[in-house]
Design a protein around this motif. Structure first.
Motif, PDB file in Angstrom:
ATOM      1  N   HIS A  29       0.813  -1.211   0.000  1.00 35.69           N
ATOM      2  CA  HIS A  29       0.000   0.000   0.000  1.00 35.69           C
ATOM      3  C   HIS A  29       0.848   1.263   0.000  1.00 35.69           C
ATOM      4  N   ASN A  30       2.115   1.132   0.344  1.00 36.62           N
ATOM      5  CA  ASN A  30       3.036   2.283   0.370  1.00 36.62           C
ATOM      6  C   ASN A  30       4.254   2.005  -0.495  1.00 36.62           C
ATOM      7  N   ILE A  31       4.024   1.738  -1.766  1.00 35.06           N
ATOM      8  CA  ILE A  31       5.122   1.370  -2.663  1.00 35.06           C
ATOM      9  C   ILE A  31       6.139   2.501  -2.773  1.00 35.06           C
ATOM     10  N   GLU A  32       5.667   3.726  -2.861  1.00 37.72           N
ATOM     11  CA  GLU A  32       6.594   4.860  -2.999  1.00 37.72           C
ATOM     12  C   GLU A  32       7.492   4.994  -1.772  1.00 37.72           C
ATOM     13  N   GLN A  33       6.922   4.837  -0.583  1.00 39.13           N
ATOM     14  CA  GLN A  33       7.722   4.928   0.643  1.00 39.13           C
ATOM     15  C   GLN A  33       8.696   3.761   0.777  1.00 39.13           C
ATOM     16  N   ASN A  34       8.320   2.621   0.236  1.00 41.10           N
ATOM     17  CA  ASN A  34       9.154   1.423   0.339  1.00 41.10           C
ATOM     18  C   ASN A  34       9.917   1.140  -0.956  1.00 41.10           C
ATOM     19  N   HIS A  35      10.068   2.149  -1.796  1.00 43.05           N
ATOM     20  CA  HIS A  35      10.699   1.970  -3.109  1.00 43.05           C
ATOM     21  C   HIS A  35      12.094   1.358  -2.990  1.00 43.05           C
ATOM     22  N   SER A  36      12.922   1.861  -2.075  1.00 41.17           N
ATOM     23  CA  SER A  36      14.295   1.347  -1.938  1.00 41.17           C
ATOM     24  C   SER A  36      14.295  -0.105  -1.460  1.00 41.17           C
ATOM     25  N   PHE A  37      13.331  -0.462  -0.584  1.00 38.09           N
ATOM     26  CA  PHE A  37      13.215  -1.853  -0.116  1.00 38.09           C
ATOM     27  C   PHE A  37      12.899  -2.778  -1.288  1.00 38.09           C
ATOM     28  N   PHE A  38      11.892  -2.400  -2.105  1.00 40.64           N
ATOM     29  CA  PHE A  38      11.511  -3.225  -3.250  1.00 40.64           C
ATOM     30  C   PHE A  38      12.634  -3.296  -4.281  1.00 40.64           C
ATOM     31  N   LYS A  39      13.344  -2.195  -4.476  1.00 43.39           N
ATOM     32  CA  LYS A  39      14.454  -2.159  -5.432  1.00 43.39           C
ATOM     33  C   LYS A  39      15.564  -3.113  -4.986  1.00 43.39           C
ATOM     34  N   LYS A  40      15.850  -3.121  -3.668  1.00 42.97           N
ATOM     35  CA  LYS A  40      16.883  -4.005  -3.119  1.00 42.97           C
ATOM     36  C   LYS A  40      16.470  -5.471  -3.294  1.00 42.97           C
ATOM     37  N   LEU A  95       7.119  -2.193  -8.898  1.00 46.94           N
ATOM     38  CA  LEU A  95       7.833  -0.970  -9.281  1.00 46.94           C
ATOM     39  C   LEU A  95       7.319  -0.434 -10.615  1.00 46.94           C
ATOM     40  N   PHE A  96       6.991  -1.344 -11.522  1.00 50.35           N
ATOM     41  CA  PHE A  96       6.454  -0.971 -12.831  1.00 50.35           C
ATOM     42  C   PHE A  96       5.094  -0.280 -12.688  1.00 50.35           C
ATOM     43  N   LEU A  97       4.296  -0.748 -11.721  1.00 47.89           N
ATOM     44  CA  LEU A  97       2.947  -0.213 -11.527  1.00 47.89           C
ATOM     45  C   LEU A  97       2.936   1.190 -10.922  1.00 47.89           C
ATOM     46  N   GLN A  98       4.081   1.679 -10.509  1.00 51.68           N
ATOM     47  CA  GLN A  98       4.131   3.048  -9.980  1.00 51.68           C
ATOM     48  C   GLN A  98       3.851   4.078 -11.067  1.00 51.68           C
ATOM     49  N   PHE A  99       4.067   3.692 -12.309  1.00 47.92           N
ATOM     50  CA  PHE A  99       3.775   4.598 -13.419  1.00 47.92           C
ATOM     51  C   PHE A  99       2.302   4.462 -13.769  1.00 47.92           C
ATOM     52  N   SER A 100       1.534   5.509 -13.534  1.00 50.73           N
ATOM     53  CA  SER A 100       0.070   5.445 -13.613  1.00 50.73           C
ATOM     54  C   SER A 100      -0.506   4.915 -14.928  1.00 50.73           C
ATOM     55  N   LEU A 106      -3.095  -2.655 -16.190  1.00 47.40           N
ATOM     56  CA  LEU A 106      -2.925  -3.952 -15.533  1.00 47.40           C
ATOM     57  C   LEU A 106      -3.910  -4.161 -14.381  1.00 47.40           C
ATOM     58  N   GLY A 107      -4.979  -3.371 -14.354  1.00 50.13           N
ATOM     59  CA  GLY A 107      -5.953  -3.440 -13.266  1.00 50.13           C
ATOM     60  C   GLY A 107      -6.637  -4.781 -13.099  1.00 50.13           C
ATOM     61  N   LEU A 108      -6.765  -5.554 -14.173  1.00 44.26           N
ATOM     62  CA  LEU A 108      -7.427  -6.858 -14.080  1.00 44.26           C
ATOM     63  C   LEU A 108      -6.698  -7.819 -13.143  1.00 44.26           C
ATOM     64  N   PHE A 109      -5.375  -7.639 -12.993  1.00 42.96           N
ATOM     65  CA  PHE A 109      -4.600  -8.566 -12.175  1.00 42.96           C
ATOM     66  C   PHE A 109      -4.960  -8.494 -10.693  1.00 42.96           C
ATOM     67  N   LYS A 110      -5.552  -7.380 -10.249  1.00 44.79           N
ATOM     68  CA  LYS A 110      -5.897  -7.271  -8.829  1.00 44.79           C
ATOM     69  C   LYS A 110      -6.942  -8.311  -8.432  1.00 44.79           C
TER      70      LYS A 110
END
Length: 195
Positions: A29-40, A95-100, A106-110
């Motif tokens: 739910h907080n991909i932007e805040q956790n961006h570095s974690f996901f990138k790592k 990370l890809f989904l951060q771009f609106s 890709l909304g169907l995947f939810k």
């Protein structure tokens, strides 16, 4: 299949546990805040997954031989590479989904995420039925298998969307939740009231 169960149960179970952990922590739910974690995670699991896949290819081509343990080594590296590549694909997708523009596409995947257990189990049953009914075991090429998988998964995406319009959970998720909490949560949405 029963012989492979011991190799496959732990990777599958670990993926479900990781999903539970990320949901409880609110990481998705907080991909932007956790961006570095996901990138790592993406970099580590990508490097490990592709390295293990290369080792798996070397084992399958019998460049590296373990005699009686060859098949056990193949199963081990298949499971290990699968776990790492799963996390690599998931973090790459997040990370890809951060771009609106891509998020709406890709909304169907939810819907598959909401019905992950039902989707996984029904894929297994559908494929087992097809293989047994039509004698397809060991006869399909990689291309044919991929096309069949894409067709099944695409149909499941639309089925999941339809199902979740009328129900809160997938059938297996509802049973799992009922078993876990020892009570039956509401399943059916009240569409008449909202219409």
């Amino acid at each position: 299949m029963l012989l492979n169960l011991s190799f496959s149960i732990f990777p599958v179970f670990s993926m479900f546990l990781f999903g539970l952990y990320t949901a409880k922590k609110g990481l998705v739910h907080n991909i932007e805040q956790n961006h570095s974690f996901f990138k790592k995670i993406q970099l580590i699991t990508g490097a490990a997954g592709f390295t293990l896949t290369i080792i798996l290819a070397i084992l399958k081509l019998e460049i590296l031989k373990y005699g009686l343990y060859q098949q056990a080594a193949i199963h081990l590296f298949t499971s290990l590479s699968g776990i790492f590549l799963c996390f690599f694909y998931l973090t790459t997708l997040l990370l890809f989904l951060q771009f609106s523009p891509y998020a709406s596409m890709l909304g169907l995947f939810k819907y598959s995420g909401t019905m992950a257990l039902t989707t996984y189990l029904s894929q297994t049953l559908i494929c087992l039925w097809m293989v047994r009914s039509f004698g397809l075991y060991g006869t399909l090429t990689l291309t044919e298998s991929t096309i069949i998988c894409l067709i099944i998964y695409t149909l499941q995406l639309f089925f999941n969307k339809w199902w979740l319009y009328y129900f809160y959970y997938g059938p297996c998720e509802w049973l799992w939740r009922s078993f876990t909490y020892r009570s039956f949560p509401p399943l059916r949405r009240n569409r008449k009231a909202s219409a």
